[in-house]
Write an enzyme that holds these catalytic residues in place. Structure first.
Site, mmCIF file in Angstrom:
data_model
loop_
_atom_site.group_PDB
_atom_site.id
_atom_site.type_symbol
_atom_site.label_atom_id
_atom_site.label_comp_id
_atom_site.label_asym_id
_atom_site.label_seq_id
_atom_site.Cartn_x
_atom_site.Cartn_y
_atom_site.Cartn_z
ATOM 1 N N GLU A 177 0.838 -1.204 0.000
ATOM 2 C CA GLU A 177 0.000 0.000 0.000
ATOM 3 C C GLU A 177 0.871 1.252 0.000
ATOM 4 O OE1 GLU A 177 -2.303 0.405 3.593
ATOM 5 O OE2 GLU A 177 -3.768 1.702 2.603
ATOM 6 N N GLU A 271 -12.012 1.686 5.144
ATOM 7 C CA GLU A 271 -11.034 1.835 6.231
ATOM 8 C C GLU A 271 -11.043 3.303 6.605
ATOM 9 O OE1 GLU A 271 -6.419 0.594 6.884
ATOM 10 O OE2 GLU A 271 -6.864 2.238 5.521
HETATM 11 C C1 LER Z 1 -3.436 1.035 6.392
HETATM 12 O O1 LER Z 1 -4.237 0.414 5.421
HETATM 13 C C2 LER Z 1 -3.322 2.472 6.131
HETATM 14 O O2 LER Z 1 -4.007 3.022 5.317
HETATM 15 C C3 LER Z 1 -2.322 3.245 6.870
HETATM 16 O O3 LER Z 1 -2.753 4.553 7.018
HETATM 17 C C4 LER Z 1 -1.907 2.631 8.169
HETATM 18 O O4 LER Z 1 -1.424 3.583 9.038
HETATM 19 MN MN MN Z 2 -5.294 1.883 3.962
#
Ligand code: LER
Ligand code: MN
Length: 298
Positions: A177, A271
């Site tokens: 990510e 999220e």
């Molecule tokens: C985790 O998926 C994320 O987006 C980060 O900001 C973790 O700190």
């Molecule tokens: Mn994330």
């Protein structure tokens, strides 16, 4: 060229046309931490049983599990609850091993690096059981004081190669990510993520894109999604303020149209911060996606 102009023009009509093509189907999930955590955007945490029931009732098809250490999870209980609630697990988040234990692929201490690699490998059986992607978020670490960026990147590539090799034996994929500059100094944007994919050179390694980070780091979110081609293995949604989609200024109709229009078949996973409260945020997300004309599978 002509096609591109017409297409861009169409995108600008987002607000007057139905927001999505009527039959677009969205696979929607939301993050649940299997243990208490300091990470504030782990949307659901606390009792797994109660939360899984609630997530299913709200209309989600999947649950993304944030797991610090798989050895602390009662797997048969978890598998039973997922089955009972007919929820699938599209991805497993691993960042708490950094946030709460300081493990990272790029720590100057080789012992810490090897513990981080072992931890990611320990997620493989669970990921294989659930058919989930393993997320490489903050466990990649940061460029620590006294370490050259080139060295940190070399450690990162080496660790990813080893984890991908091991995961591939079980048919498991890993997704890195890109995370905004205020949380890490390593791999902030899609361009750097794609470069890393080249350097790792593993079929089962791709990207997880997160709209919150993209809003900070990408010059053009839709273009960056297009640049990724088939390398998007998972997708996080949060609005510009990290509240639920629809609570900030991101143009989700446009972003999701480009994502799905380019053939993304994975889950879109919420999220975001539990604001104004968890239930409202989770409910509003489902409502907002439906308002866009997306049919949510459940
Ligand atoms: C985790 O998926 C994320 O987006 C980060 O900001 C973790 O700190
Ligand atoms: Mn994330």
């Amino acid at each position: 060229m002509l096609i591109q102009v017409v297409w861009q023009h169409t995108l600008h009509l987002t607000y007057v046309l139905p927001l999505m093509y009527p039959k677009d189907i969205l696979k929607l999930s939301i993050v649940l931490s299997t243990q208490q955590t300091q990470f504030q955007a782990a949307t659901f945490s606390g009792s797994i049983e109660t939360n899984l029931e609630k997530i299913a009732r709200l209309g989600y098809q999947g649950v993304e599990l944030a797991i610090r250490d798989p050895n602390l999870v009662d797997i048969s209980n978890l598998a039973g609850l997922l089955k009972k609630n007919e929820l699938v697990v599209p991805a497993i988040g691993t960042g708490q091993a950094w946030g709460e234990e300081g493990l990272s692929f790029t720590d100057p201490d080789p012992y810490v690096r090897s513990k981080a690699i072992d931890r990611i490998k320990s997620h493989i059986p669970l990921a294989s059981l659930f058919g989930a992607v393993i997320i490489i978020g903050l466990i990649r670490g940061v460029v620590k004081p006294g370490v050259e960026e080139k060295q940190a990147t070399a450690w990162l590539v080496e660790a990813l190669k080893e984890c991908c090799y091991e995961a591939n034996k079980s048919g498991v994929r890993l997704a890195l990510e890109p995370i905004n500059r205020y949380e890490t100094s390593l791999i902030n944007n899609v361009r750097q993520g794609l470069e890393l994919i080249q350097n790792v050179g593993a079929e089962n390694f791709g990207l997880l894109l997160d709209t919150f980070h993209m809003n900070i780091e990408e010059a053009n979110i839709e273009k960056s999604i297009i640049d990724c081609g088939g390398e998007i293995f998972h997708f996080h949604v949060a609005d510009s303020n990290r509240w639920y989609p629809g609570a900030g200024h991101l143009d989700f109709p446009r972003i999701l149209r480009v994502l799905m229009g380019r053939g993304y078949k994975g889950f879109v996973s919420g999220e975001f911060l539990a604001k104004p409260d968890l239930d409202t945020a989770a409910r509003e997300t489902v409502k907002y996606m439906r308002k866009m004309g997306l049919e949510i599978l459940n």
